[in-house]
Scaffold this motif. Structure first.
Motif, PDB file in Angstrom:
ATOM      1  N   PRO A  51       0.849  -1.272   0.008  1.00  0.00           N
ATOM      2  CA  PRO A  51       0.167   0.054  -0.027  1.00  0.00           C
ATOM      3  C   PRO A  51       0.964   1.167   0.029  1.00  0.00           C
ATOM      4  CG  PRO A  51       0.151  -1.021   2.242  1.00  0.00           C
ATOM      5  CD  PRO A  51       0.607  -2.125   1.332  1.00  0.00           C
ATOM      6  N   GLU A  52       2.098   1.267   0.500  1.00  0.00           N
ATOM      7  CA  GLU A  52       2.745   2.403   0.701  1.00  0.00           C
ATOM      8  C   GLU A  52       3.275   3.023  -0.942  1.00  0.00           C
ATOM      9  OE1 GLU A  52       5.916  -1.215   0.669  1.00  0.00           O
ATOM     10  OE2 GLU A  52       3.748  -0.605   1.500  1.00  0.00           O
ATOM     11  N   LYS A  53       2.998   1.949  -1.970  1.00  0.00           N
ATOM     12  CA  LYS A  53       3.635   2.153  -3.287  1.00  0.00           C
ATOM     13  C   LYS A  53       2.444   2.042  -4.223  1.00  0.00           C
ATOM     14  CE  LYS A  53       8.150   2.993  -2.867  1.00  0.00           C
ATOM     15  NZ  LYS A  53       8.761   4.123  -3.331  1.00  0.00           N
ATOM     16  N   ALA A  54       1.073   2.281  -3.652  1.00  0.00           N
ATOM     17  CA  ALA A  54      -0.205   2.324  -4.231  1.00  0.00           C
ATOM     18  C   ALA A  54      -0.319   0.992  -4.938  1.00  0.00           C
ATOM     19  CB  ALA A  54      -0.367   3.347  -5.364  1.00  0.00           C
ATOM     20  N   ASN A  55       0.355  -0.134  -4.315  1.00  0.00           N
ATOM     21  CA  ASN A  55       0.191  -1.640  -4.540  1.00  0.00           C
ATOM     22  C   ASN A  55       0.625  -1.656  -5.994  1.00  0.00           C
ATOM     23  OD1 ASN A  55      -0.771  -2.704  -2.306  1.00  0.00           O
ATOM     24  ND2 ASN A  55      -2.838  -2.077  -2.514  1.00  0.00           N
ATOM     25  N   SER A  56       1.632  -0.771  -6.578  1.00  0.00           N
ATOM     26  CA  SER A  56       2.242  -0.692  -7.908  1.00  0.00           C
ATOM     27  C   SER A  56       2.931  -2.291  -7.901  1.00  0.00           C
ATOM     28  CB  SER A  56       3.134   0.210  -7.977  1.00  0.00           C
ATOM     29  OG  SER A  56       4.145   0.152  -7.034  1.00  0.00           O
ATOM     30  N   LEU A  57       2.880  -2.978  -9.174  1.00  0.00           N
ATOM     31  CA  LEU A  57       3.260  -4.108  -9.176  1.00  0.00           C
ATOM     32  C   LEU A  57       4.910  -4.308  -9.663  1.00  0.00           C
ATOM     33  CD1 LEU A  57       0.050  -5.375 -10.904  1.00  0.00           C
ATOM     34  CD2 LEU A  57       0.870  -6.093  -8.587  1.00  0.00           C
ATOM     35  N   THR A  58       5.649  -5.408  -9.210  1.00  0.00           N
ATOM     36  CA  THR A  58       6.922  -5.452  -9.645  1.00  0.00           C
ATOM     37  C   THR A  58       6.970  -7.100 -10.564  1.00  0.00           C
ATOM     38  OG1 THR A  58       7.525  -6.867  -7.846  1.00  0.00           O
ATOM     39  CG2 THR A  58       7.890  -4.586  -7.560  1.00  0.00           C
ATOM     40  N   GLY A  59       7.947  -7.101 -11.121  1.00  0.00           N
ATOM     41  CA  GLY A  59       7.994  -8.445 -11.840  1.00  0.00           C
ATOM     42  C   GLY A  59       7.954  -9.601 -10.882  1.00  0.00           C
ATOM     43  N   ALA A  60       8.714  -9.704  -9.799  1.00  0.00           N
ATOM     44  CA  ALA A  60       8.530 -10.550  -8.859  1.00  0.00           C
ATOM     45  C   ALA A  60       7.042 -10.827  -8.322  1.00  0.00           C
ATOM     46  CB  ALA A  60       9.500 -10.451  -7.751  1.00  0.00           C
TER      47      ALA A  60
END
Length: 204
Positions: free
Chosen positions: A18-27
């Motif tokens: 949530p601290e990154k707006a649930n942005s998604l990484t490859g992992a």
């Protein structure tokens, strides 16, 4: 950043960044695919995909996007896995849905959103192409003109409009609870029955 648990016979996958707006990484994309693979091999009749905080997902992590994440095959791999799940899949949208995060949500069977959720996929102004499966599934759900409104004209729509277009199936202040209600009949049925009915319905 992905939690997985089972409650009352329903599998729940939750994005927890949530601290990154649930942005998604490859992992994170790979982990979600692994979790859906695990669920597909089991006996669960329903799975809910949700997130922590006030935003469902802002799409790709900005740092990884600049490094090429937006064109990664992991997006299509995840959405294809969800679209072919042998159980009911429900996206419980706790907030705004943006960008590449659309893929996993469009691939779910049903979508429930909080009243304050917004929906936008700004690929045109950012110079990216949407994932092929995203454009196709969006068009099946809402029609070509409305898909163009989102993908080409940069429309940013609210939950009420998303529901009227057919992008969202239900609006609820507690989308996870609403998703559990929608999954109740499947949980009480046999796995073969769930798979048989789902097999009779066209899956984009």
């Amino acid at each position: 950043m992905i939690s997985a648990f089972q409650q009352d016979g329903i599998e729940v996958l939750r994005i927890e960044r949530p601290e990154k707006a649930n942005s998604l990484t490859g992992a994170m994309l790979a982990r979600l695919t692994e979790e859906f693979d695990r669920i597909a091999q089991g006996q669960s009749n329903a799975v809910i995909l949700t997130a922590a905080g006030r935003v469902f997902s802002a799409g790709a992590d900005l740092d990884e996007a600049q490094a090429g994440l937006t064109t990664s095959p992991e997006w299509e791999r995840l959405s294809a896995r969800i679209a072919t799940m042998p159980c009911l899949t429900i996206a419980a949208l706790n907030g705004t849905l943006a960008g590449g995060a659309f893929g996993m949500v469009l691939a779910c069977d049903l979508r429930v959103a909080v009243p304050g959720a917004e929906f936008f996929y700004p690929v045109m102004k950012r110079g990216f192409l949407p994932q092929p499966g995203d454009a196709r599934r969006m068009t099946v759900l809402i029609g070509p003109a409305r898909a163009k409104m989102i993908l080409m004209a940069g429309a940013r729509i609210d939950a009420a409009q998303a529901q009227s277009w057919g992008l969202v199936d239900r609006i609820a202040t507690d989308p996870v609870a609403a998703a559990r209600e929608l999954a109740a009949d499947c949980v009480g049925a046999s796995t073969d029955h769930v798979m048989a009915i789902k097999g009779l319905i066209y899956q984009p």
